[in-house]
Every structure is written in C-alpha cells, then in structure tokens.
Scaffold this motif. Structure first.
Motif, PDB file in Angstrom:
ATOM      1  N   SER A 281     -33.164  22.371  42.689  1.00  0.00           N
ATOM      2  CA  SER A 281     -34.446  22.425  41.975  1.00  0.00           C
ATOM      3  C   SER A 281     -35.100  21.052  41.824  1.00  0.00           C
ATOM      4  N   GLY A 282     -34.377  19.978  42.147  1.00  0.00           N
ATOM      5  CA  GLY A 282     -34.947  18.636  42.044  1.00  0.00           C
ATOM      6  C   GLY A 282     -35.012  18.116  40.621  1.00  0.00           C
ATOM      7  N   HIS A 283     -33.983  18.403  39.818  1.00  0.00           N
ATOM      8  CA  HIS A 283     -33.923  17.942  38.436  1.00  0.00           C
ATOM      9  C   HIS A 283     -32.624  17.178  38.207  1.00  0.00           C
ATOM     10  N   THR A 284     -32.654  16.277  37.237  1.00  0.00           N
ATOM     11  CA  THR A 284     -31.428  15.599  36.809  1.00  0.00           C
ATOM     12  C   THR A 284     -31.309  15.702  35.298  1.00  0.00           C
TER      13      THR A 284
ATOM     14  N   ASP B 150     -29.170  24.766  40.475  1.00  0.00           N
ATOM     15  CA  ASP B 150     -30.586  24.953  40.182  1.00  0.00           C
ATOM     16  C   ASP B 150     -30.777  24.892  38.667  1.00  0.00           C
TER      17      ASP B 150
ATOM     18  N   GLU C 119     -37.443  15.286  36.265  1.00  0.00           N
ATOM     19  CA  GLU C 119     -37.702  15.924  37.544  1.00  0.00           C
ATOM     20  C   GLU C 119     -37.642  14.831  38.618  1.00  0.00           C
ATOM     21  N   ARG C 120     -36.490  14.749  39.300  1.00  0.00           N
ATOM     22  CA  ARG C 120     -36.281  13.742  40.344  1.00  0.00           C
ATOM     23  C   ARG C 120     -35.067  14.139  41.182  1.00  0.00           C
ATOM     24  N   SER C 121     -34.946  13.520  42.331  1.00  0.00           N
ATOM     25  CA  SER C 121     -33.844  13.829  43.235  1.00  0.00           C
ATOM     26  C   SER C 121     -32.601  13.010  42.865  1.00  0.00           C
TER      27      SER C 121
ATOM     28  N   GLU D 168     -29.752  19.536  42.727  1.00  0.00           N
ATOM     29  CA  GLU D 168     -30.509  19.264  43.947  1.00  0.00           C
ATOM     30  C   GLU D 168     -31.325  20.456  44.434  1.00  0.00           C
TER      31      GLU D 168
END
Length: 157
Positions: free
Chosen positions: A71-74, A27, A132-134, A69
C-alpha cells in the motif's frame, strides 16, 4: 526519539537500535489485527515485539519502521515514546492498526502535544507515526537521521 541508557563502566556504550522491516505483501489499508497472517504482517508484529520488548520493560533506545509495501505506507514505532505496550501479538497488532488509522482515518490521531500535553502523554498512539512512503524512502530518511545524529555527537562541546 531515543532515550540513551547510561554508560556503566568500561563496557561498550549504549547505542541506538534502528530497524526497517519491509513487508512486501503487507497492506496498511486492509491489515486486520485479528488475522495478521494476511500479507504476512504477523512477521512485522513479532519483529515489533522483539525490537521493543525486553523482560520487565521496553527498550527506550530502539526504533522500528514497518514498511507496508503493498500500500506504500510505513509505521515508525519509537521505544522512547511508546507506553503500555504488551509483548503479545494481539495487543501489538491492535496498536499497529490504531497507529495506521491515524493516517488513514480522519480524526483518529493522537492529541496535539502543544495544546494538550497531558492527553498526548496518556495516548496509546504516542510513539506511533504513520506516513505514506515507500520502504526505500523510509530507509533514506533513517540513514539521513543517523548521519545527522553522528555529526551532532562529533561536534565539540
């Protein structure tokens, strides 16, 4: 984003090294560099070290994308741009946290390279880019960039 090494002789040419590390329980919002085992982000920290660090320097032809994954951030780290990165977990964990903060906290980003090139060049955030992406979106982006680069290399000069 890459600085290719010079081809020295008949050996294999230098190539780009791109890695995507999905951290399923990681996260980006709650990541603490002092305790990276929460969400198993310690694995991502070690992968960052293995990908970018070599004896006596950094790999300039490498890029790593950590996908948080939960939190959906890279966070993409480019070896061609990173400066002063040490191979220990504490330093890398702190730099990852700072890289994520540029997206998550207002005003935490690096200086603008257009208006302050010297400040950007000296910034510890240089080479770190949070989005902010998967993980799937990151993979598609990496494959698209690789295809584009391959087409560019095939064009006659």
């Amino acid at each position: 984003r890459f600085l290719l090494c010079k081809n020295e002789g008949p050996r294999l040419p230098c190539f780009w090294r791109r890695f995507l590390v999905p951290l399923r329980r990681g996260d980006a919002v709650t990541f603490d560099p002092k305790d990276p085992k929460i969400g198993r982000v310690d694995v991502g920290v070690r992968c960052t070290s293995a990908c970018l660090c070599r004896s006596q320097g950094l790999r300039r032809n490498s890029q790593l994308c950590l996908a948080f994954e939960a939190s959906g951030h890279t966070l993409e780290t480019s070896g061609a741009l990173v400066r002063d990165l040490r191979p220990d977990e504490a330093t890398i964990g702190t730099r990852i946290r700072s890289g994520l903060d540029q997206l998550l906290k207002e005003g935490a980003g690096p200086p603008d390279p257009e208006t302050d090139p010297e400040g950007f060049s000296a910034s510890l955030l240089r080479g770190f880019e949070a989005e902010e992406r998967s993980a799937e979106e990151a993979l598609k982006s990496m494959l698209k960039a690789a295809r584009k680069a391959a087409k560019h290399e095939e064009e006659p000069r």
